[in-house]
Design an enzyme around this catalytic site. Structure first.
Site, PDB file in Angstrom:
ATOM      1  CB  CYS A 161      -9.032 -47.261  14.117  1.00  0.00           C
ATOM      2  SG  CYS A 161      -9.771 -45.673  13.941  1.00  0.00           S
ATOM      3  CG  HIS A 164     -10.587 -49.713  11.112  1.00  0.00           C
ATOM      4  ND1 HIS A 164     -11.386 -49.435  11.910  1.00  0.00           N
ATOM      5  CD2 HIS A 164     -10.011 -48.633  10.614  1.00  0.00           C
ATOM      6  CE1 HIS A 164     -11.745 -47.998  12.078  1.00  0.00           C
ATOM      7  NE2 HIS A 164     -10.593 -47.700  11.366  1.00  0.00           N
ATOM      8  CG  ASN A 201     -13.217 -44.947  10.963  1.00  0.00           C
ATOM      9  OD1 ASN A 201     -13.043 -45.806  12.099  1.00  0.00           O
ATOM     10  ND2 ASN A 201     -11.947 -44.348  10.682  1.00  0.00           N
TER      11      ASN A 201
HETATM   12  N1  COA Z   1     -15.815 -33.429  -0.448  1.00  0.00           N
HETATM   13  C1  COA Z   1     -15.299 -32.972  -1.904  1.00  0.00           C
HETATM   14  N2  COA Z   1     -14.022 -32.646  -1.922  1.00  0.00           N
HETATM   15  C2  COA Z   1     -13.187 -33.152  -1.062  1.00  0.00           C
HETATM   16  C3  COA Z   1     -13.533 -33.760   0.280  1.00  0.00           C
HETATM   17  C4  COA Z   1     -14.785 -33.798   0.319  1.00  0.00           C
HETATM   18  N3  COA Z   1     -15.570 -34.349   1.575  1.00  0.00           N
HETATM   19  N4  COA Z   1     -12.676 -34.148   1.162  1.00  0.00           N
HETATM   20  C5  COA Z   1     -11.609 -33.814   0.146  1.00  0.00           C
HETATM   21  N5  COA Z   1     -11.837 -33.216  -0.917  1.00  0.00           N
HETATM   22  C6  COA Z   1     -11.138 -32.651  -1.900  1.00  0.00           C
HETATM   23  C7  COA Z   1      -9.296 -32.182  -1.509  1.00  0.00           C
HETATM   24  O1  COA Z   1      -9.562 -30.857  -1.100  1.00  0.00           O
HETATM   25  C8  COA Z   1      -8.879 -32.485  -2.752  1.00  0.00           C
HETATM   26  O2  COA Z   1      -9.062 -31.315  -3.383  1.00  0.00           O
HETATM   27  P1  COA Z   1      -7.712 -30.565  -4.185  1.00  0.00           P
HETATM   28  O3  COA Z   1      -7.254 -31.762  -5.297  1.00  0.00           O
HETATM   29  O4  COA Z   1      -8.441 -29.403  -5.134  1.00  0.00           O
HETATM   30  O5  COA Z   1      -6.654 -30.179  -3.296  1.00  0.00           O
HETATM   31  C9  COA Z   1      -9.414 -33.519  -3.232  1.00  0.00           C
HETATM   32  O6  COA Z   1     -10.736 -33.633  -2.954  1.00  0.00           O
HETATM   33  C10 COA Z   1      -8.695 -35.077  -3.339  1.00  0.00           C
HETATM   34  O7  COA Z   1      -8.282 -34.859  -1.934  1.00  0.00           O
HETATM   35  P2  COA Z   1      -7.417 -36.207  -1.611  1.00  0.00           P
HETATM   36  O8  COA Z   1      -6.911 -35.953  -0.362  1.00  0.00           O
HETATM   37  O9  COA Z   1      -6.330 -36.394  -2.755  1.00  0.00           O
HETATM   38  O10 COA Z   1      -8.335 -37.381  -1.775  1.00  0.00           O
HETATM   39  P3  COA Z   1      -8.106 -39.033  -1.306  1.00  0.00           P
HETATM   40  O11 COA Z   1      -8.526 -39.685  -2.582  1.00  0.00           O
HETATM   41  O12 COA Z   1      -6.826 -39.294  -0.503  1.00  0.00           O
HETATM   42  O13 COA Z   1      -9.309 -39.385  -0.326  1.00  0.00           O
HETATM   43  C11 COA Z   1      -9.565 -39.945   1.997  1.00  0.00           C
HETATM   44  C12 COA Z   1      -9.533 -38.597   1.007  1.00  0.00           C
HETATM   45  C13 COA Z   1      -9.504 -39.087   3.155  1.00  0.00           C
HETATM   46  C14 COA Z   1     -11.094 -40.208   1.880  1.00  0.00           C
HETATM   47  C15 COA Z   1      -8.453 -40.813   2.001  1.00  0.00           C
HETATM   48  O14 COA Z   1      -7.264 -40.342   2.008  1.00  0.00           O
HETATM   49  C16 COA Z   1      -8.683 -41.930   3.046  1.00  0.00           C
HETATM   50  O15 COA Z   1      -9.696 -42.497   3.202  1.00  0.00           O
HETATM   51  N6  COA Z   1      -7.778 -41.874   3.940  1.00  0.00           N
HETATM   52  C17 COA Z   1      -7.471 -42.791   4.825  1.00  0.00           C
HETATM   53  C18 COA Z   1      -8.595 -42.456   5.895  1.00  0.00           C
HETATM   54  C19 COA Z   1      -8.478 -43.293   7.099  1.00  0.00           C
HETATM   55  O16 COA Z   1      -8.456 -44.326   6.944  1.00  0.00           O
HETATM   56  N7  COA Z   1      -8.313 -42.813   8.209  1.00  0.00           N
HETATM   57  C20 COA Z   1      -8.733 -43.471   9.563  1.00  0.00           C
HETATM   58  C21 COA Z   1      -7.566 -44.551   9.598  1.00  0.00           C
HETATM   59  S1  COA Z   1      -7.898 -45.262  11.187  1.00  0.00           S
END
Ligand code: COA
Length: 333
Positions: free
Chosen positions: A116, A260, A290
């Site tokens: 990215c 980004h 993204n």
């Molecule tokens: N729909 C519903 N539930 C979902 C889900 C979805 N699409 N994706 C994950 N969950 C669930 C998980 O299974 C988890 O359930 P659990 O608590 O029963 O285990 C719960 O939601 C919370 O997941 P978590 O990983 O704690 O969520 P989060 O608040 O960290 O958000 C992301 C997840 C991926 C959105 C976030 O971590 C993120 O944006 N990370 C950075 C991503 C990024 O920038 N990537 C590219 C960088 S270049």
């Protein structure tokens, strides 16, 4: 030119595929909801390229728009750098396909892989050629068909990504002139100790394509979301501050930040840490998700065409991605 060269952005362009995939539609494919995706990421929909559209096709459409906005002809382009993690093929480079498509027969062409952060890496590489006086007019493109790397059964990742392309034309100009779009500074960084947090493990030489590897979905995006989130905020804030310092500027000088576009919560966290009002942070992650190397040039083009960039504005670009990699650049529009 009598004085040393500097680099100026003289045109922007972008292309987003027509097909829209909404959160509602995704919730029919995996166990998710519009409410979850919107509150955790800010994403409402993303674009998906057609089966017969390769990354170079998206890149070409964006490049032609950038060239039109810059008023340059294909033969004026002497360097094409494409940032992508979804090249058409392992080789030839996607940049060579773009060259063929637009007829830029005078260009030297290659790709850059920095996930990215790729567009800002590519911008800096092209800028080095221009500032050294060895090339004069470059197309710098960020283009991705991430839908080909998404595991459409993994709700943790499939909701986040989309396809698209953005491009700029940059030109070497005399440093004594007050050319608009001047790139004032760029900083880049990498931390290869964290390669495992965000990657596509299969499909390369370490884990070649086999039927078993495809069954195990090793050819798709694997991400530790929470860890990635924390590093993204920290690194993008540090990079922004360094790029501003290198340009001899402060946060108060910023007219617009183009970060980004991975997650709206990451963008607002960056704005908060930089003490910037949220409206100074450009956001279109709601429409496109993204798109990796494409997010910044697409956002820059949209901001430009929406009239959000005025002559003399200080624009801060900042990116973070797999590797981990990060980069930031300051432009005087
Ligand atoms: N729909 C519903 N539930 C979902 C889900 C979805 N699409 N994706 C994950 N969950 C669930 C998980 O299974 C988890 O359930 P659990 O608590 O029963 O285990 C719960 O939601 C919370 O997941 P978590 O990983 O704690 O969520 P989060 O608040 O960290 O958000 C992301 C997840 C991926 C959105 C976030 O971590 C993120 O944006 N990370 C950075 C991503 C990024 O920038 N990537 C590219 C960088 S270049």
């Amino acid at each position: 030119m009598s004085s040393p060269c500097v680099s100026s952005i003289i045109g922007t362009g972008s292309y987003m595929p027509e097909k829209i995939l909404t959160n509602e539609e995704l919730s029919k494919i995996v166990d998710t909801s519009d409410e979850w995706i919107t509150t955790r990421t800010g994403i409402k929909e993303r674009r998906i390229a057609a089966d017969n559209q390769a990354t170079s096709d998206l890149a070409t459409a964006a490049a032609l728009r950038a060239m039109e906005s810059a008023g340059v002809k294909p033969e004026d382009i002497d360097l094409i750098v494409v940032a992508t993690v979804t090249p058409d093929m392992p080789f030839p480079s996607t940049a060579c396909f773009v060259q063929k498509n637009i007829g830029a027969s005078n260009a030297v062409c290659f790709d850059i892989s920095a996930a990215c952060s790729g567009f800002l890496y590519a911008l800096q590489v092209a800028r080095n050629f221009l500032n050294a006086g060895t090339r004069s007019t470059a197309l710098v493109i960020g283009a991705e068909k991430l839908s080909t790397l998404v595991n459409w059964t993994d709700r943790n990742t499939c909701v986040l990504f989309g396809d698209g392309a953005g491009a700029v034309v940059i030109r070497a100009v005399d440093s004594a002139t007050e050319a608009p779009g001047r790139v004032l500074s760029t900083i880049m960084g990498s931390d290869g100790n964290l390669v495992n947090l965000l990657r596509v493990p299969g499909g390369g030489s370490a884990c070649p394509i086999t039927a078993e590897n495809i069954d195990s979905r090793l050819n798709t995006i694997h991400m530790e979301g929470k860890e990635t989130f924390k590093h993204a905020v920290t690194r993008m804030c540090q990079a922004s501050e360094k790029a501003l310092e290198m340009a001899g500027l402060t946060k108060e000088d910023i007219s617009l930040v183009i970060p980004h576009q991975a997650n709206a919560r990451i963008i607002t966290a960056i704005a908060d840490r930089l003490d910037l009002p949220h409206e100074k942070a450009f956001m279109n992650v709601d429409k496109y998700g993204n798109t990796s190397a494409a997010t910044i040039p697409v956002a820059l083009d949209e901001a430009n065409r929406q009239g959000r960039l005025k002559r003399g504005d200080i624009v801060l670009l900042v990116a973070f991605g797999g590797g981990f990699t990060w980069a930031s650049s300051v432009i005087r529009w």
